[in-house]
Design a protein around this motif. Sequence first.
Motif, PDB file in Angstrom:
ATOM      1  N   THR A  88       0.791  -1.115  -0.162  1.00  0.00           N
ATOM      2  CA  THR A  88      -0.109  -0.017   0.070  1.00  0.00           C
ATOM      3  C   THR A  88       0.769   1.170  -0.167  1.00  0.00           C
ATOM      4  OG1 THR A  88      -0.107  -0.079   2.261  1.00  0.00           O
ATOM      5  CG2 THR A  88      -1.724  -1.193   1.356  1.00  0.00           C
ATOM      6  N   LYS A  89       0.172   2.211   0.266  1.00  0.00           N
ATOM      7  CA  LYS A  89       0.702   3.872  -0.194  1.00  0.00           C
ATOM      8  C   LYS A  89       1.782   3.959  -1.160  1.00  0.00           C
ATOM      9  CE  LYS A  89       0.271   3.936   4.916  1.00  0.00           C
ATOM     10  NZ  LYS A  89       0.947   4.170   6.268  1.00  0.00           N
ATOM     11  N   ALA A  90       1.604   3.314  -2.346  1.00  0.00           N
ATOM     12  CA  ALA A  90       2.274   3.587  -3.293  1.00  0.00           C
ATOM     13  C   ALA A  90       2.545   4.983  -3.906  1.00  0.00           C
ATOM     14  CB  ALA A  90       1.816   2.662  -4.523  1.00  0.00           C
ATOM     15  N   ASP A  91       1.389   5.772  -3.973  1.00  0.00           N
ATOM     16  CA  ASP A  91       1.611   7.116  -4.272  1.00  0.00           C
ATOM     17  C   ASP A  91       2.579   7.897  -3.270  1.00  0.00           C
ATOM     18  OD1 ASP A  91      -0.203   6.700  -2.078  1.00  0.00           O
ATOM     19  OD2 ASP A  91      -1.724   7.930  -2.834  1.00  0.00           O
ATOM     20  N   HIS A  92       2.673   7.505  -1.998  1.00  0.00           N
ATOM     21  CA  HIS A  92       3.778   8.282  -1.259  1.00  0.00           C
ATOM     22  C   HIS A  92       4.997   7.674  -1.634  1.00  0.00           C
ATOM     23  CE1 HIS A  92       5.417   9.952   2.448  1.00  0.00           C
ATOM     24  NE2 HIS A  92       5.987   8.836   2.626  1.00  0.00           N
ATOM     25  N   LEU A  93       5.248   6.269  -1.862  1.00  0.00           N
ATOM     26  CA  LEU A  93       6.341   5.810  -2.315  1.00  0.00           C
ATOM     27  C   LEU A  93       6.850   6.253  -3.662  1.00  0.00           C
ATOM     28  CD1 LEU A  93       5.434   2.255  -1.018  1.00  0.00           C
ATOM     29  CD2 LEU A  93       7.069   3.838  -0.038  1.00  0.00           C
ATOM     30  N   VAL A  94       6.032   6.290  -4.586  1.00  0.00           N
ATOM     31  CA  VAL A  94       6.298   6.927  -6.005  1.00  0.00           C
ATOM     32  C   VAL A  94       7.031   8.390  -5.616  1.00  0.00           C
ATOM     33  CG1 VAL A  94       5.439   8.015  -7.975  1.00  0.00           C
ATOM     34  CG2 VAL A  94       4.807   5.664  -7.334  1.00  0.00           C
ATOM     35  N   ARG A  95       6.409   9.347  -4.940  1.00  0.00           N
ATOM     36  CA  ARG A  95       6.761  10.530  -4.633  1.00  0.00           C
ATOM     37  C   ARG A  95       8.296  10.530  -3.833  1.00  0.00           C
ATOM     38  NH1 ARG A  95       1.406  11.820  -3.384  1.00  0.00           N
ATOM     39  NH2 ARG A  95       1.745  11.163  -1.235  1.00  0.00           N
ATOM     40  N   ASN A  96       8.528   9.546  -2.956  1.00  0.00           N
ATOM     41  CA  ASN A  96       9.947   9.272  -2.516  1.00  0.00           C
ATOM     42  C   ASN A  96      10.978   9.008  -3.402  1.00  0.00           C
ATOM     43  OD1 ASN A  96       9.032  10.092   0.093  1.00  0.00           O
ATOM     44  ND2 ASN A  96       8.858   7.782   0.840  1.00  0.00           N
ATOM     45  N   VAL A  97      10.440   8.155  -4.270  1.00  0.00           N
ATOM     46  CA  VAL A  97      11.421   7.639  -5.318  1.00  0.00           C
ATOM     47  C   VAL A  97      11.880   8.942  -6.310  1.00  0.00           C
ATOM     48  CG1 VAL A  97      11.591   6.497  -7.724  1.00  0.00           C
ATOM     49  CG2 VAL A  97      10.881   5.196  -5.701  1.00  0.00           C
ATOM     50  N   ARG A  98      10.815   9.844  -6.767  1.00  0.00           N
ATOM     51  CA  ARG A  98      11.037  11.001  -7.329  1.00  0.00           C
ATOM     52  C   ARG A  98      12.088  11.896  -6.639  1.00  0.00           C
ATOM     53  NH1 ARG A  98       6.496  13.701 -10.620  1.00  0.00           N
ATOM     54  NH2 ARG A  98       8.232  14.696 -11.586  1.00  0.00           N
ATOM     55  N   LYS A  99      11.725  12.023  -5.279  1.00  0.00           N
ATOM     56  CA  LYS A  99      12.620  13.018  -4.345  1.00  0.00           C
ATOM     57  C   LYS A  99      14.118  12.352  -4.416  1.00  0.00           C
ATOM     58  CE  LYS A  99      12.686  14.801   0.321  1.00  0.00           C
ATOM     59  NZ  LYS A  99      12.015  14.651   1.505  1.00  0.00           N
ATOM     60  N   ASP A 100      14.227  11.043  -4.295  1.00  0.00           N
ATOM     61  CA  ASP A 100      15.471  10.506  -3.841  1.00  0.00           C
ATOM     62  C   ASP A 100      16.259  10.514  -5.163  1.00  0.00           C
ATOM     63  OD1 ASP A 100      14.753   9.608  -1.486  1.00  0.00           O
ATOM     64  OD2 ASP A 100      14.360   7.873  -1.456  1.00  0.00           O
ATOM     65  N   ARG A 101      15.518  10.547  -6.134  1.00  0.00           N
ATOM     66  CA  ARG A 101      16.413  10.658  -7.550  1.00  0.00           C
ATOM     67  C   ARG A 101      15.918  11.832  -8.076  1.00  0.00           C
ATOM     68  NH1 ARG A 101      16.662   4.342  -9.465  1.00  0.00           N
ATOM     69  NH2 ARG A 101      16.848   3.553  -7.430  1.00  0.00           N
ATOM     70  N   ARG A 102      15.923  12.755  -7.734  1.00  0.00           N
ATOM     71  CA  ARG A 102      15.373  14.220  -8.384  1.00  0.00           C
ATOM     72  C   ARG A 102      16.566  14.413  -9.489  1.00  0.00           C
ATOM     73  NH1 ARG A 102      15.828  15.292  -2.833  1.00  0.00           N
ATOM     74  NH2 ARG A 102      17.759  15.922  -2.318  1.00  0.00           N
ATOM     75  N   ARG A 103      17.867  13.954  -9.436  1.00  0.00           N
ATOM     76  CA  ARG A 103      18.587  14.572 -10.430  1.00  0.00           C
ATOM     77  C   ARG A 103      18.241  13.845 -11.724  1.00  0.00           C
ATOM     78  NH1 ARG A 103      24.550  14.469  -7.387  1.00  0.00           N
ATOM     79  NH2 ARG A 103      24.385  16.345  -5.996  1.00  0.00           N
ATOM     80  N   GLN A 104      17.685  12.634 -11.674  1.00  0.00           N
ATOM     81  CA  GLN A 104      17.255  11.905 -12.984  1.00  0.00           C
ATOM     82  C   GLN A 104      16.101  12.627 -13.516  1.00  0.00           C
ATOM     83  OE1 GLN A 104      17.092   7.799 -11.939  1.00  0.00           O
ATOM     84  NE2 GLN A 104      19.228   7.749 -11.139  1.00  0.00           N
ATOM     85  N   LYS A 105      15.369  13.470 -12.622  1.00  0.00           N
ATOM     86  CA  LYS A 105      14.234  14.072 -13.215  1.00  0.00           C
ATOM     87  C   LYS A 105      13.090  13.127 -13.783  1.00  0.00           C
ATOM     88  CE  LYS A 105      16.788  18.593 -13.817  1.00  0.00           C
ATOM     89  NZ  LYS A 105      17.178  19.351 -14.867  1.00  0.00           N
ATOM     90  N   LEU A 106      12.768  12.297 -12.785  1.00  0.00           N
ATOM     91  CA  LEU A 106      11.928  11.206 -13.310  1.00  0.00           C
ATOM     92  C   LEU A 106      10.385  11.645 -13.411  1.00  0.00           C
ATOM     93  CD1 LEU A 106      12.967   8.312 -10.809  1.00  0.00           C
ATOM     94  CD2 LEU A 106      13.740   8.429 -13.261  1.00  0.00           C
ATOM     95  N   ASP A 107       9.701  11.271 -14.236  1.00  0.00           N
ATOM     96  CA  ASP A 107       8.285  11.487 -14.257  1.00  0.00           C
ATOM     97  C   ASP A 107       7.455  10.330 -13.376  1.00  0.00           C
ATOM     98  OD1 ASP A 107       7.747   9.197 -15.882  1.00  0.00           O
ATOM     99  OD2 ASP A 107       7.804  10.766 -17.773  1.00  0.00           O
ATOM    100  N   ASP A 108       6.292  10.555 -13.118  1.00  0.00           N
ATOM    101  CA  ASP A 108       5.571   9.369 -12.211  1.00  0.00           C
ATOM    102  C   ASP A 108       5.526   8.199 -12.650  1.00  0.00           C
ATOM    103  OD1 ASP A 108       4.877  10.923 -10.346  1.00  0.00           O
ATOM    104  OD2 ASP A 108       2.871  11.170 -10.838  1.00  0.00           O
TER     105      ASP A 108
END
Length: 131
Positions: free
Chosen positions: A45-65
């Motif tokens: 569960t909480k995949a929406d929160h986890l997706v945001r964390n992935v984007r934040k942790d890898r912000r240099r990669q400029k990932l989309d959702d």
Amino acid sequence: MYFMDQGLYIFDVIVVVFSDRFSQTAGTLLHNAHRCGIPVYLVRTKADHLVRNVRKDRRRQKLDDTQAREILKSETQQVVNDNLTMLNLPIQPVYLVSQDGMREWVREGNVSNTMDEQRILNSLLSHSKSP
């Protein structure tokens, strides 16, 4: 043994839900269900929160959702596979569900933000129709 004391052996299927780590408790439930021949569905569960964390942790990669979701799915499946292998259990899929995606699907019929909600529902429904 908790599994037997709680009568979990009587169920046709067990859904193990976790949000952060795949715990030893989840592993024990899986092991006992496997011994009893009971299918188990793993849902994170909480995949929406986890997706945001992935984007934040890898912000240099400029990932989309979409990219962040694929990374989350892959990493989650790998961690669960490692745990299942350690427990000598068969590899099985992990379903990721998102509160935001589920809400939009139920309220508006919009599935664009869902992850595995439709897959888990279809799997459960097909399982319930089998003898």
